[in-house]
Design a protein around this motif. Sequence first.
Motif, PDB file in Angstrom:
ATOM      1  N   ASN A   1       0.617   5.764  -0.857  1.00 31.47           N
ATOM      2  CA  ASN A   1      -0.100   6.904  -1.423  1.00 31.47           C
ATOM      3  C   ASN A   1       0.793   7.588  -2.454  1.00 31.47           C
ATOM      4  O   ASN A   1       1.941   7.192  -2.678  1.00 31.47           O
ATOM      5  CB  ASN A   1      -0.543   7.873  -0.329  1.00 31.47           C
ATOM      6  CG  ASN A   1       0.618   8.714   0.181  1.00 31.47           C
ATOM      7  OD1 ASN A   1       1.763   8.254   0.210  1.00 31.47           O
ATOM      8  ND2 ASN A   1       0.335   9.944   0.598  1.00 31.47           N
TER       9      ASN A   1
ATOM     10  N   VAL B   1       0.868  -1.180   0.000  1.00 36.71           N
ATOM     11  CA  VAL B   1       0.000   0.000   0.000  1.00 36.71           C
ATOM     12  C   VAL B   1       0.897   1.220   0.000  1.00 36.71           C
ATOM     13  O   VAL B   1       1.896   1.268   0.729  1.00 36.71           O
ATOM     14  CB  VAL B   1      -0.917   0.026   1.244  1.00 36.71           C
ATOM     15  CG1 VAL B   1      -1.788   1.279   1.240  1.00 36.71           C
ATOM     16  CG2 VAL B   1      -1.782  -1.224   1.305  1.00 36.71           C
TER      17      VAL B   1
ATOM     18  N   SER C   1      -8.382   8.237  -6.488  1.00 33.42           N
ATOM     19  CA  SER C   1      -8.263   9.641  -6.081  1.00 33.42           C
ATOM     20  C   SER C   1      -9.672  10.215  -6.040  1.00 33.42           C
ATOM     21  O   SER C   1     -10.657   9.473  -6.158  1.00 33.42           O
ATOM     22  CB  SER C   1      -7.362  10.416  -7.046  1.00 33.42           C
ATOM     23  OG  SER C   1      -7.945  10.509  -8.321  1.00 33.42           O
TER      24      SER C   1
ATOM     25  N   ARG D   1      -6.286   1.815  -7.650  1.00 33.09           N
ATOM     26  CA  ARG D   1      -5.818   3.197  -7.587  1.00 33.09           C
ATOM     27  C   ARG D   1      -7.052   4.087  -7.446  1.00 33.09           C
ATOM     28  O   ARG D   1      -8.008   3.973  -8.226  1.00 33.09           O
ATOM     29  CB  ARG D   1      -5.044   3.593  -8.842  1.00 33.09           C
ATOM     30  CG  ARG D   1      -3.876   2.695  -9.173  1.00 33.09           C
ATOM     31  CD  ARG D   1      -2.968   3.338 -10.204  1.00 33.09           C
ATOM     32  NE  ARG D   1      -2.124   4.354  -9.587  1.00 33.09           N
ATOM     33  CZ  ARG D   1      -1.365   5.214 -10.263  1.00 33.09           C
ATOM     34  NH1 ARG D   1      -1.381   5.202 -11.592  1.00 33.09           N
ATOM     35  NH2 ARG D   1      -0.616   6.092  -9.634  1.00 33.09           N
TER      36      ARG D   1
ATOM     37  N   SER E   1      -3.450  10.185  -4.632  1.00 31.19           N
ATOM     38  CA  SER E   1      -4.067   8.883  -4.860  1.00 31.19           C
ATOM     39  C   SER E   1      -3.587   7.886  -3.815  1.00 31.19           C
ATOM     40  O   SER E   1      -2.525   8.041  -3.212  1.00 31.19           O
ATOM     41  CB  SER E   1      -3.736   8.369  -6.260  1.00 31.19           C
ATOM     42  OG  SER E   1      -2.343   8.137  -6.383  1.00 31.19           O
ATOM     43  N   ASN E   2      -4.388   6.842  -3.618  1.00 34.64           N
ATOM     44  CA  ASN E   2      -4.015   5.698  -2.804  1.00 34.64           C
ATOM     45  C   ASN E   2      -3.862   4.493  -3.727  1.00 34.64           C
ATOM     46  O   ASN E   2      -4.675   4.287  -4.640  1.00 34.64           O
ATOM     47  CB  ASN E   2      -5.077   5.421  -1.734  1.00 34.64           C
ATOM     48  CG  ASN E   2      -5.174   6.552  -0.735  1.00 34.64           C
ATOM     49  OD1 ASN E   2      -4.176   6.949  -0.151  1.00 34.64           O
ATOM     50  ND2 ASN E   2      -6.376   7.080  -0.539  1.00 34.64           N
TER      51      ASN E   2
END
Length: 759
Positions: free
Chosen positions: A358, A356, A407, A405, A381-382
């Motif tokens: 960002n 994980v 955002s 992904r 974004s993650n």
Amino acid sequence: MFIRLVASALLFIGCNVVAQLADESPLVIPNIKGAVVVDGVLDEPQWQAAKVITLNYVVRPHENTTPPVTTEVRIFEDDKTLYIGFVAQDPDPQSIRAFYRDRDKVWSEDLVGFKLDTFNDSRLAYQFFTNAYGIQADSIQNEMTGRESDSWNAIWDSAGQITATGYQVEFAIPLRILNFKEGENDKIWGAEFVRFYPREDRYRISNVPTDRNNSCNLCQLGDVSGFKQAKQGQNLALVPTLVVAKGRSREPETSLDWDNSDNQEVGLDVSWGITPEVSLQATLNPDFSQVESDVAQLSINNTNALFFSERRPFFLENADYFSSNYNLVYTRNINAPDYGVKVTGRQDDHSLGVFVANDESTTFLIPGNLGSSVAELTEESNNLAVRYRYDHSSDFSVGVVGTARESDNYHNYVYALDSKYQITEQDTLRVQWVGSQTQYPTTLYEDFSGETRLRLQKDDAFSGQALRVNYRHNEANWRFKADHFRNDKDFRADLGFQRGIDRNTSVIGGGYRWYSENSWWNRIEVFGDWDIAHSDAGELLRREVEITTSVRGRWQSRFELGFKGRDQVGLRQNPDSLKVDGNTTLFEENSASVFFEMRPTSSLYFALFSRVGDQIDFENNRLGKQLNINPRMNLSLGKHLQLNVRHNYSNLDVDGQQLFTANLTDARLTYQFDQRQFLRLIVVYSDIERNLDNYLVDTTDIHSSSRSLGTQLLYSYKVNPLTKFFIGFADSGYQNDDVSTRRVAEQSVFMKMSYAWLN
């Protein structure tokens, strides 16, 4: 008399069976206590009590012939460390090819080392090698994907020295850096001990014979037994990092004033062995900018986005856990994270990888069937990637991959199922199915034109699928392949690297090899393939036939001659339509290529690739004549200094006149002081000349002449892969029709340092 003959025959068969069983029985590694100084001298008493084996087989370029040199290996362990010593005899020690180089930069030299498959399941193997000076090279071999990666870097000790009769090397491998299953019984691991002996030919010498008819490499490792009391411990590493940088930039076409920037960052990297089989890596506030410049690439007359290899340690660590047939996890898409967490591990027949992170912004590819572009959102974004694999047996594996992904106004979710089946020793089948769901910001298409604009015009979330099937048959003398790839028009894999959609491709090909052990050549191969690609609507995109003849010979030389004929569509005449039939021209391209490489001495390597023939002029949608020449040279000046030069010359003529001529040079001069430190100068120069009178499109935004020059001076000191120090300076500038002389556009000075506390 008959009874005697029968008895003799039975005795002969029995002796051979016993001999074969002895060869197949595990090599027992003794457990010997006591301190050992790793200095390249095998003078401690433990070495005299160690298990001794010899390397008796040349497995490449020949098949299981007698080696030209003698190599002795001594092995023992003490519950915490595996010790291996090599005594490599050489009739002419002056000819030993060994230099002071950075880690993982010695693969072409005299090497000794070994492979370890600690789960003994023919899936993954650690590789540890050094040259005669003890310069380290390590990597991971992945049988599932058929690839090797030297991006894996572990902390281990080695030392070597050249002697009057050859050279000696000592290895000390802490068992805590390996993943294996703990237990109270002796462990049986797969292993191979190897020496590379490069002279006129590059001999690969092993302790186990190799069957060329078996396409599974790790299936042919020998067995070693021992490590009964081996424990891994927590294998905890805390690595604080400090980055100090100062830079400035400007746009010389509009202003000579500088915009200054400063960057001071403190971060932390953590590595922890949660269990003997599972490890965690984490990074907080990292500086993920490049320490060293990427190898330069020429992008002129190219409709696709460029690929750059990952270099950042956090993403490289255990990257093989995330690999599959499709490149679904391309971490260069994550540019500037504030944090990252990764968990990887294996337990019995199961392996798992999760990470994980960002990102301050969001960058992804917009693929098409005639080209691709890169989009960037100014939204954080993650990012998530998950990979699980189940090894049902040594022949059959299945796995799943998931990526996400997200955002504020965008998301891309990918889910995949893949498998590998070793049908026979010669036949391998790999299959992967992928599904995706994507939603773009509704106004993102406004920043683009042509196919990219149309691919982005989606009001709602949309879903797509992809399929990849690969069949391989590989024997000693011939090989065959059959592939099918299908990426439908709505498939996206934004955390990966997928440049083509709305594209269905089938490939079939094969080749035949001849071997020689008593001639100037050692292998000749003729290979050819045919492929065809259509859009989802069945429209022809490309049809290609290619044949290549290659010869491998003395001085580690390789010569390849290739011919290619293909029908290829050009750009769309109406960019506001995705249709291909009636909207493109089908061009017939024929070209020839030649490749040659040689290492005539230990100090010199050179290679040349050239292609001549037809080439589509994508800017003006017509056919031209290309000439590409790509030389490369590595020159060692003594034991410490090396010059690496790559050049790319590309020329395209259309209608008998020049359209463009491009030159790109990437030169790197490195002085390696010792195993730990080097000073490197990098110079990248680009020169592009265009004949604007031969362009059919509007040339308002095209320069007839453009030149750029970038430099970087870098000093590096590495105690180990985690404790290191960098300091450097970089600048870049350019000139073109609007800037008459070269003006510097960017300058920076930076320092990075990290220190590892190990437990």
